[in-house]
Scaffold this active site. Sequence first.
Site, mmCIF file in Angstrom:
data_model
loop_
_atom_site.group_PDB
_atom_site.id
_atom_site.type_symbol
_atom_site.label_atom_id
_atom_site.label_comp_id
_atom_site.label_asym_id
_atom_site.label_seq_id
_atom_site.Cartn_x
_atom_site.Cartn_y
_atom_site.Cartn_z
ATOM 1 N N TYR A 135 26.556 24.251 137.796
ATOM 2 C CA TYR A 135 25.674 23.590 138.765
ATOM 3 C C TYR A 135 25.418 24.467 139.986
ATOM 4 O O TYR A 135 24.530 24.167 140.784
ATOM 5 C CB TYR A 135 26.251 22.244 139.219
ATOM 6 N N LYS A 194 36.894 24.852 127.134
ATOM 7 C CA LYS A 194 36.292 25.179 125.834
ATOM 8 C C LYS A 194 36.654 26.635 125.559
ATOM 9 O O LYS A 194 35.790 27.506 125.403
ATOM 10 C CB LYS A 194 34.770 24.946 125.912
ATOM 11 N N ASP A 231 35.702 18.834 123.550
ATOM 12 C CA ASP A 231 35.183 17.894 122.543
ATOM 13 C C ASP A 231 36.285 16.943 122.077
ATOM 14 O O ASP A 231 36.081 15.727 121.957
ATOM 15 C CB ASP A 231 34.529 18.643 121.362
ATOM 16 N N ASP A 250 32.078 16.241 135.160
ATOM 17 C CA ASP A 250 30.980 15.304 135.415
ATOM 18 C C ASP A 250 30.874 14.321 134.261
ATOM 19 O O ASP A 250 30.832 13.097 134.441
ATOM 20 C CB ASP A 250 29.682 16.129 135.565
ATOM 21 N N ASP A 294 32.670 10.212 133.907
ATOM 22 C CA ASP A 294 31.844 9.032 133.634
ATOM 23 C C ASP A 294 32.343 8.307 132.386
ATOM 24 O O ASP A 294 32.365 7.077 132.335
ATOM 25 C CB ASP A 294 30.371 9.424 133.446
#
Length: 332
Positions: free
Chosen positions: A121, A167, A199, A223, A227
């Site tokens: 970001y 990852k 994952d 992020d 959620d």
Amino acid sequence: MSSPTVVLLPGDGVGPEVAREARLVLELVAPDVAVEERLIGAAAIRAAGDPLPGETLAACRDATAVLKGPVGDPEFDAADVRPEQGLLRLRGALDAYANLRPSVWGDVDLLVVRELVGGLYFGASGVRDDGTVFDTCEYHPSQVERVARRAFALAQTRRGALTSIDKANVLETSRMWRRVVNEIAPEFPDVSVEHMLVDNAAMQLATTPQQFDVIVTENMFGDILSDLAAAVTGGLGLAPSASLSDSGPGIFEPVHGSAPDIAGRGIANPTAMLRSTALLLEHGLGRTAEAQALVRAVEHALATSPTSDLGGSASTAEFGAVVREQLALTTA
Ligand code: NAD
């Protein structure tokens, strides 16, 4: 010592509605704290042409803590200057790099610590001559070190189990992330560390969230996963967050957005904003007893007078009034 100052940024949509309840609670439990309101987001674009006016940023820098409502307005969805840019700039300017998102529900009690001012970001982005569009994920080891240290220290105050999510089977940044976390681990011998691929972590969070204590991860993974954690532990309307720096004021805000579909109707659930106020009392002002009393008062209101998103009929203001009545009873 001068009295603490909280800058309240009501924001957009349901923001002003839930911010009003937060202000009333703060005035009740921390009457010595000065609360100053400033504009951010769409409201600030309309008033000053800038989602983070200089005056707002200056007030935030000088504050003890910042309490922020959600920003965002469909009117600006296709605009060049967008409300959400104000939020990203504020986080960057205050170097609020450690985003804490607690989720407590039934037998689940987990804390996601998300790196907030690095990664995809904040990296270079653009369009090449051939039309290719790119966003870059970059981390310096020092950015990983400071957020990992924070997460280890928080795990020490809880059940002592840290899960670092990456990852590393694909990404260079993730391999460095894992190496740095392992290098820091010996400083916290009472905390166990586990590494999990993102994952797999999504699947584990969706199926057995009670296995987690503290999760630490980079910006984009955090992020999405936070959620998901909020969704499996009661919904976005309930989830608070704290974004902390090492030196300046922290930013305390609900995880949910400006909910334009219900704005202006007085029915928004103020739980996430009030829980963010509790995080502010604890992490921003060091007032743990008041924070705990507020958390309990919100639990009481959720149980006795829920808002319509939870199947009840209380308005935002009615819910807030129940919280304050309960606070007055328990802190009298
Ligand atoms: P949203 O969180 O605003 O809404 C998603 C759904 O949840 C809606 O149905 C909404 O009514 C409901 N909801 C959200 N908060 C609620 C509350 N307190 N009480 C009851 N119901 C609630 O997400 P969205 O619709 O994807 O985004 C709307 C705007 O908010 C966009 O402009 C987005 O960019 C912005 N946004 C801002 C932040 C932030 O300021 N931190 C975070 C997320 C989204």
